[in-house]
Scaffold this active site. Structure first.
Site, PDB file in Angstrom:
ATOM      1  N   LYS A 116       0.785  -0.941  -0.321  1.00 14.05           N
ATOM      2  CA  LYS A 116       0.146  -0.329  -0.173  1.00 14.05           C
ATOM      3  C   LYS A 116       0.702   1.179  -0.067  1.00 14.05           C
ATOM      4  CE  LYS A 116      -4.292  -2.503   2.014  1.00 14.05           C
ATOM      5  NZ  LYS A 116      -4.833  -2.815   3.593  1.00 14.05           N
ATOM      6  N   LYS A 195      -2.968  -9.100 -10.512  1.00 16.57           N
ATOM      7  CA  LYS A 195      -4.164  -9.806  -9.535  1.00 16.57           C
ATOM      8  C   LYS A 195      -4.877  -8.921  -9.474  1.00 16.57           C
ATOM      9  CE  LYS A 195      -5.754  -8.141  -5.043  1.00 16.57           C
ATOM     10  NZ  LYS A 195      -6.245  -8.714  -3.368  1.00 16.57           N
ATOM     11  N   LYS A 198      -9.161  -3.380  -6.719  1.00 17.43           N
ATOM     12  CA  LYS A 198     -10.117  -2.450  -6.587  1.00 17.43           C
ATOM     13  C   LYS A 198      -8.889  -1.390  -6.796  1.00 17.43           C
ATOM     14  CE  LYS A 198     -13.211  -3.747  -3.291  1.00 17.43           C
ATOM     15  NZ  LYS A 198     -12.619  -4.329  -1.566  1.00 17.43           N
TER      16      LYS A 198
HETATM   17  P1  ADP Z   1      -9.298  -5.817  -3.151  1.00 14.01           P
HETATM   18  O1  ADP Z   1      -7.471  -5.830  -3.415  1.00 14.01           O
HETATM   19  O2  ADP Z   1      -9.960  -5.814  -4.673  1.00 14.01           O
HETATM   20  O3  ADP Z   1      -9.337  -4.318  -2.523  1.00 14.01           O
HETATM   21  P2  ADP Z   1     -10.259  -6.664  -0.559  1.00 14.01           P
HETATM   22  O4  ADP Z   1      -8.276  -6.502  -0.371  1.00 14.01           O
HETATM   23  O5  ADP Z   1     -10.975  -5.929  -0.110  1.00 14.01           O
HETATM   24  O6  ADP Z   1      -9.927  -6.237  -2.032  1.00 14.01           O
HETATM   25  O7  ADP Z   1     -10.914  -7.721  -1.033  1.00 14.01           O
HETATM   26  C1  ADP Z   1     -11.471  -8.669  -0.709  1.00 14.01           C
HETATM   27  C2  ADP Z   1     -11.545  -9.725  -0.033  1.00 14.01           C
HETATM   28  O8  ADP Z   1     -11.307 -10.777  -1.880  1.00 14.01           O
HETATM   29  C3  ADP Z   1     -10.089 -10.884   0.396  1.00 14.01           C
HETATM   30  O9  ADP Z   1     -10.832 -11.769   1.180  1.00 14.01           O
HETATM   31  C4  ADP Z   1      -9.538 -10.541  -0.835  1.00 14.01           C
HETATM   32  O10 ADP Z   1      -8.276 -11.854  -0.118  1.00 14.01           O
HETATM   33  C5  ADP Z   1     -10.520 -11.097  -1.918  1.00 14.01           C
HETATM   34  N1  ADP Z   1      -9.506 -11.161  -2.660  1.00 14.01           N
HETATM   35  C6  ADP Z   1      -9.622  -9.212  -3.289  1.00 14.01           C
HETATM   36  N2  ADP Z   1      -9.226  -9.834  -4.722  1.00 14.01           N
HETATM   37  C7  ADP Z   1      -8.702 -11.414  -4.970  1.00 14.01           C
HETATM   38  C8  ADP Z   1      -8.373 -11.405  -6.528  1.00 14.01           C
HETATM   39  N3  ADP Z   1      -8.024 -10.852  -7.287  1.00 14.01           N
HETATM   40  N4  ADP Z   1      -8.057 -12.994  -6.181  1.00 14.01           N
HETATM   41  C9  ADP Z   1      -8.696 -13.726  -5.685  1.00 14.01           C
HETATM   42  N5  ADP Z   1      -8.707 -13.031  -4.004  1.00 14.01           N
HETATM   43  C10 ADP Z   1      -9.326 -11.710  -3.512  1.00 14.01           C
END
Ligand code: ADP
Ligand code: TRP
Length: 344
Positions: A116, A195, A198
């Site tokens: 981050k 990956k 958001k």
């Molecule tokens: P982002 O990276 O979009 O901000 P979050 O950190 O809010 O997503 O993740 C919310 C949940 O979704 C977590 O359990 C995270 O491990 C899962 N997650 C987010 N992106 C992925 C991805 N690309 N593949 C698998 N799991 C994901």
């Protein structure tokens, strides 16, 4: 006498933007499937979203959208305790208790914090302490299993470390949780191959407008090989990986074989991906429209979830307060112990 062990399953998701296929396959679907295997507690991590989102009305809107998305995708409030994290503010007190036994070194090793910062998010105290709040989320509900995507594994391991340290210092207080990660969706790729996240601007949302989602899928980055060329690395193709998640298994394999053999153009592959993706969420889309027209119901679900969550949170927090000497288990004891001293 028999004791029936009921597994407590817990997970959270931040209301930091529109939910996408990575969230769905990495966390939401496994969490929804686990609802039948124990007592599930799923929450919207609004406190956590404050580490990266600073717009109050956006947070309110995102929180409602996460609630709608999760319910539309199959979270069953009759089985699952579904709530907003901040409706059980006891978790912030537990964060303090845990922070006192958390070594700086443990937090300094957090990949997510380093990522981050590298992406330009201001390094606040809350961002650094994020894993402690997450550990408190997990431990305050006596969670056994935490379904998450692979990027959250280290955070769950940190929660295990904190539970272990507190238990060692103050006697057995917390359940030590296990992460639950699905191999096939541990890391869902985004439209650029990184990956899906958001924060990378490479997402395909679960819900949204057809035209823009079609455009996103047609815009998935591919290489410049001609359709005729055989592609021995077909399994690495982003569209194939996504297709395997949203299409019946035979369809995924068929497209992968065709791509490997040569003769399948990327445009046709992406069209197939869009059609399968759009069908996959058709029922959920309909349900979401119904829910959006009945926000009172959605609010009631969150209020009922908060009441249940809070009663568990209070109980576990009291256990922790007693263990570390902030409170006596029998409320009369402080006065007895105070002896001749005036105790107010
Ligand atoms: P982002 O990276 O979009 O901000 P979050 O950190 O809010 O997503 O993740 C919310 C949940 O979704 C977590 O359990 C995270 O491990 C899962 N997650 C987010 N992106 C992925 C991805 N690309 N593949 C698998 N799991 C994901
Ligand atoms: N940090 C998680 C994420 O970004 C969200 C979260 C907060 C969480 N508290 C949690 C996940 C407790 C599982 C358990 O995805």
């Amino acid at each position: 006498m028999f004791y029936l062990f009921v597994m407590r399953i817990l997970s959270g998701i931040q209301p930091s933007g529109a939910l996408h296929l990575g969230n769905y396959f990495g966390m939401m679907r496994p969490a929804i499937e686990l609802q039948n295997q124990g007592e599930a507690f799923y929450f919207i991590a609004d406190y956590h979203s404050m580490t990266s989102l600073f717009d109050a009305s956006q947070r309110r809107a995102n929180t409602l959208n996460v609630a709608l998305d999760f319910l539309a995708c199959g979270l069953d409030p009759a089985r699952t305790v579904f709530f907003r994290q901040s409706d059980a503010p006891e978790v912030t007190e537990l964060t303090w208790l845990l922070s006192t036994i958390t070594p700086m070194g443990l937090l300094e090793r957090a990949h997510s914090y380093k990522d981050k910062i590298a992406r330009g998010i201001a390094p606040s105290h809350a961002l650094f302490a994020y894993p402690v709040l997450m550990a408190a989320d997990i431990l305050i509900y006596d969670s056994n299993v935490v379904p998450v995507g692979r990027d959250q594994k280290q955070h769950v391991e940190m929660a295990r470390d904190m539970a272990g340290k507190f238990n060692e210092q103050y006697g057995r207080t917390f359940v030590v949780p296990e992460p639950r990660i699905r191999d096939e969706a541990a890391v869902v790729p985004g439209t650029d191959g990184q990956k899906m996240s958001k924060s990378y601007g490479n997402t395909i949302e679960i819900f949204g407008d057809e035209k823009s989602l079609r455009k996103k899928i047609m815009g998935i980055v591919m290489d410049s090989r001609t359709p005729q060329e055989p592609k021995p690395d077909a399994d690495q193709n982003i569209a194939i990986q996504l297709l395997k998640l949203v299409a019946p298994p035979a369809t995924g394999t068929e497209f992968e074989d065709q791509l490997r053999a040569g003769g399948l153009g990327y445009g046709d592959l992406k069209k197939a991906l869009f059609e399968n993706y759009w069908n996959y969420f058709a029922a959920a889309r309909k349900k979401r429209t119904e829910l959006a027209a009945n926000l009172d119901y959605v609010n009631q679900v969150l209020i009922a979830g908060a009441t249940k969550a809070r009663s568990v949170a209070r109980e576990v927090l009291t256990r922790a307060r007693v263990a570390c000497g902030l409170e006596w288990s029998d409320p009369r004891r402080p006065i007895e112990r105070a002896g001749g001293l005036t105790c107010v």
